[in-house]
Design a protein around this motif. Structure first.
Motif, short mmCIF file in Angstrom:
data_model
loop_
_atom_site.label_atom_id
_atom_site.label_comp_id
_atom_site.label_asym_id
_atom_site.label_seq_id
_atom_site.Cartn_x
_atom_site.Cartn_y
_atom_site.Cartn_z
N GLY A 134 -9.90 -11.43 -6.12
CA GLY A 134 -10.37 -11.46 -7.50
C GLY A 134 -10.56 -10.10 -8.12
N GLU A 135 -10.42 -9.05 -7.34
CA GLU A 135 -10.65 -7.70 -7.85
C GLU A 135 -9.52 -7.23 -8.76
OE1 GLU A 135 -12.46 -3.94 -5.63
OE2 GLU A 135 -10.34 -4.19 -5.12
N GLY A 136 -8.30 -7.70 -8.49
CA GLY A 136 -7.13 -7.24 -9.23
C GLY A 136 -6.18 -6.50 -8.32
N CYS A 137 -4.97 -6.22 -8.81
CA CYS A 137 -3.93 -5.56 -8.01
C CYS A 137 -3.37 -4.39 -8.80
CB CYS A 137 -2.82 -6.55 -7.67
SG CYS A 137 -1.40 -5.82 -6.82
N ASP A 138 -3.69 -3.17 -8.36
CA ASP A 138 -3.19 -1.98 -9.03
C ASP A 138 -1.73 -1.69 -8.70
OD1 ASP A 138 -5.41 -1.44 -10.52
OD2 ASP A 138 -6.26 0.02 -9.13
N ALA A 139 -1.20 -2.38 -7.68
CA ALA A 139 0.23 -2.20 -7.38
C ALA A 139 1.08 -2.77 -8.51
CB ALA A 139 0.59 -2.87 -6.06
N VAL A 140 0.63 -3.88 -9.12
CA VAL A 140 1.33 -4.44 -10.27
C VAL A 140 1.16 -3.45 -11.43
CG1 VAL A 140 1.43 -6.33 -11.92
CG2 VAL A 140 0.95 -6.81 -9.51
N GLY A 141 2.26 -2.91 -11.87
CA GLY A 141 2.19 -1.88 -12.90
C GLY A 141 2.08 -0.48 -12.35
N GLY A 142 1.95 -0.37 -11.02
CA GLY A 142 1.88 0.95 -10.39
C GLY A 142 3.25 1.37 -9.87
N PHE A 143 3.24 2.20 -8.83
CA PHE A 143 4.49 2.65 -8.21
C PHE A 143 4.93 1.58 -7.23
CE2 PHE A 143 6.85 5.15 -4.95
CZ PHE A 143 7.91 5.49 -5.76
N THR A 144 6.07 0.98 -7.48
CA THR A 144 6.43 -0.26 -6.77
C THR A 144 7.75 -0.16 -6.00
OG1 THR A 144 7.41 -1.03 -8.85
CG2 THR A 144 5.16 -1.75 -8.35
N ARG A 145 8.14 1.01 -5.57
CA ARG A 145 9.42 1.17 -4.88
C ARG A 145 9.54 0.28 -3.65
NH1 ARG A 145 13.76 4.40 -3.92
NH2 ARG A 145 14.27 4.90 -1.75
N ILE A 146 8.48 0.12 -2.87
CA ILE A 146 8.56 -0.60 -1.60
C ILE A 146 8.14 -2.07 -1.73
CG2 ILE A 146 8.13 1.52 -0.30
CD1 ILE A 146 5.29 0.38 0.30
N HIS A 147 7.83 -2.52 -2.91
CA HIS A 147 7.17 -3.81 -3.06
C HIS A 147 8.15 -4.98 -3.13
CE1 HIS A 147 3.87 -1.05 -3.80
NE2 HIS A 147 3.05 -2.06 -3.56
N ALA A 148 7.57 -6.19 -3.27
CA ALA A 148 8.31 -7.44 -3.12
C ALA A 148 9.20 -7.73 -4.31
CB ALA A 148 7.33 -8.59 -2.91
N ILE A 149 10.32 -8.39 -4.02
CA ILE A 149 11.21 -8.91 -5.06
C ILE A 149 11.35 -10.43 -4.97
CG2 ILE A 149 12.52 -6.78 -5.37
CD1 ILE A 149 14.69 -7.94 -3.51
N LEU A 150 10.81 -11.03 -3.93
CA LEU A 150 10.85 -12.49 -3.75
C LEU A 150 9.47 -13.01 -3.39
CD1 LEU A 150 14.12 -12.77 -1.61
CD2 LEU A 150 13.84 -13.64 -3.94
N GLY A 151 9.10 -14.14 -3.95
CA GLY A 151 7.88 -14.84 -3.54
C GLY A 151 6.58 -14.17 -3.90
N ALA A 152 6.59 -13.16 -4.75
CA ALA A 152 5.37 -12.45 -5.10
C ALA A 152 4.58 -13.23 -6.15
CB ALA A 152 5.68 -11.04 -5.60
N SER A 153 3.38 -12.76 -6.44
CA SER A 153 2.55 -13.38 -7.47
C SER A 153 1.85 -12.28 -8.25
CB SER A 153 1.51 -14.32 -6.84
OG SER A 153 0.51 -13.57 -6.15
N GLU A 154 1.16 -12.66 -9.30
CA GLU A 154 0.38 -11.68 -10.07
C GLU A 154 -0.74 -11.09 -9.23
OE1 GLU A 154 0.81 -10.40 -13.17
OE2 GLU A 154 2.74 -11.41 -13.08
#
Length: 327
Positions: A134-154
């Motif tokens: 519930g705190e939030g995700c700073d990766a969303v909108g952050g630097f996302t080079r290594i992050h998910a392209i399938l099955g992710a969520s907000e």
């Protein structure tokens, strides 16, 4: 690091008794858990050492292998039966971490390492729903080079870090679990969760559940298998994209195939769409490309990782092409 009690389990029953509390954790090699404790991300008040349990690799009646959860990663990679019958597994292990970590890390611990990214470790400066729901995700909108392209969520866009688990997913492994409700067996693909709105829950296991073994079913064509990892540097780096694949080609046709991807989702990603398209079809580069395109059709890139889609397609095609030549 938060103070904790330590106990060494003599058998599975004792481990379950000691580890039943929500605040207890099972200790294997400690290569991930101890790091998390140092960073005060994990704060168990009791560590139950299970490294003396289930540390053998045995043959099963159907010609598969039963791998104790306490088997070290290096021992699994070097096992003659693994190298001959499931080479993708050996190669996946050797692509992970460093030799020192592989010598310490256990197979069960590898399955239970946290899905994570750099924001997860930034306890002072970043919001993370995996640490604090519930705190939030700073990766969303952050630097996302290594992050998910399938099955992710907000709520979370982190990717599962394991190489070993990608191979287990492709090999239809089974996970043997003991818990308060007794013994049960899970298909490997059902062990890990996609993030949804509860990314703090990496697996479906309940508190106190103990993985005792991983079973590899007999799969003769897995002898023609491999694992390829694409990363930013030659060693000690998580995958940008990885592919574990086994291919059975007869008279130019794909009789059977297994494909799993790493570096793309919150869990090891089984490429079922690609497999379905390939079975019974021609073993050609064009067919491999069409299957890869179908598998990545639902990919949703973030600002910095759109390259992963084409990289995944090309890696699938290259791996299958290599296997098709050797089949």
């Amino acid at each position: 690091m938060t103070p904790f009690a330590y106990a060494r389990a003599g058998d599975t029953a004792e481990a379950l008794r000691l580890g039943h509390a929500e605040t207890a954790a099972y200790l294997g090699g400690g290569t991930n858990l101890v790091d998390l404790m140092r960073e005060t991300v994990a704060k168990p008040d009791t560590l139950v050492d299970v490294t003396g349990l289930s540390d053998t690799i045995t043959e099963t009646a159907d010609g598969g292998l039963l791998i104790g959860a306490a088997v070290r990663n290096t021992a699994l990679a070097e096992h003659a039966g693994v190298r001959a019958r499931y080479p993708m597994l050996s190669r996946a292990i050797l692509a992970g971490a460093s030799a020192q970590i592989r010598n310490m890390a256990t197979v069960g611990g590898n399955l239970l390492q946290r899905t994570r990214c750099t924001y997860f470790y930034d306890t002072d400066g970043s919001r993370c729903n995996k640490r604090a729901p519930g705190e939030g995700c700073d990766a969303v909108g952050g630097f996302t080079r290594i992050h998910a392209i399938l099955g992710a969520s907000e709520a979370c866009v982190a990717t599962h870090p394991s190489d070993l688990c990608v191979a287990f997913a492709a090999l239809d492994a089974l996970v043997h679990v003991e818990g308060r409700g007794g013994a049960r067996t899970l298909p490997f693909g059902e062990l890990h969760r996609l993030p949804g709105d509860r990314p703090d829950l990496d697996t479906v296991l309940a508190a106190g559940d103990l993985i005792t073994a991983i079973e590899l079913p007999a799969m003769p064509f897995a002898a023609t298998s491999t694992y390829r990892k694409v990363r930013d540097r030659a060693s000690y780096a998580f995958a940008l994209i990885s592919v574990a694949a086994a291919l059975d080609v007869v008279d130019g046709q794909v009789r059977d195939v297994r494909i799993a991807l790493g570096g793309v989702a919150h869990k090891p990603w089984r490429a079922t769409k690609a497999e379905a398209l390939l079975r019974g079809g021609p073993a050609t580069e064009a067919a491999y490309r069409a299957a890869a395109i179908a598998e990545l059709a639902d990919a949703r890139p973030l600002r910095d990782n759109g390259f992963k889609i084409e990289l995944a397609k090309r890696t699938i095609v290259a791996v299958l092409g290599d296997l098709g030549v050797s089949a």
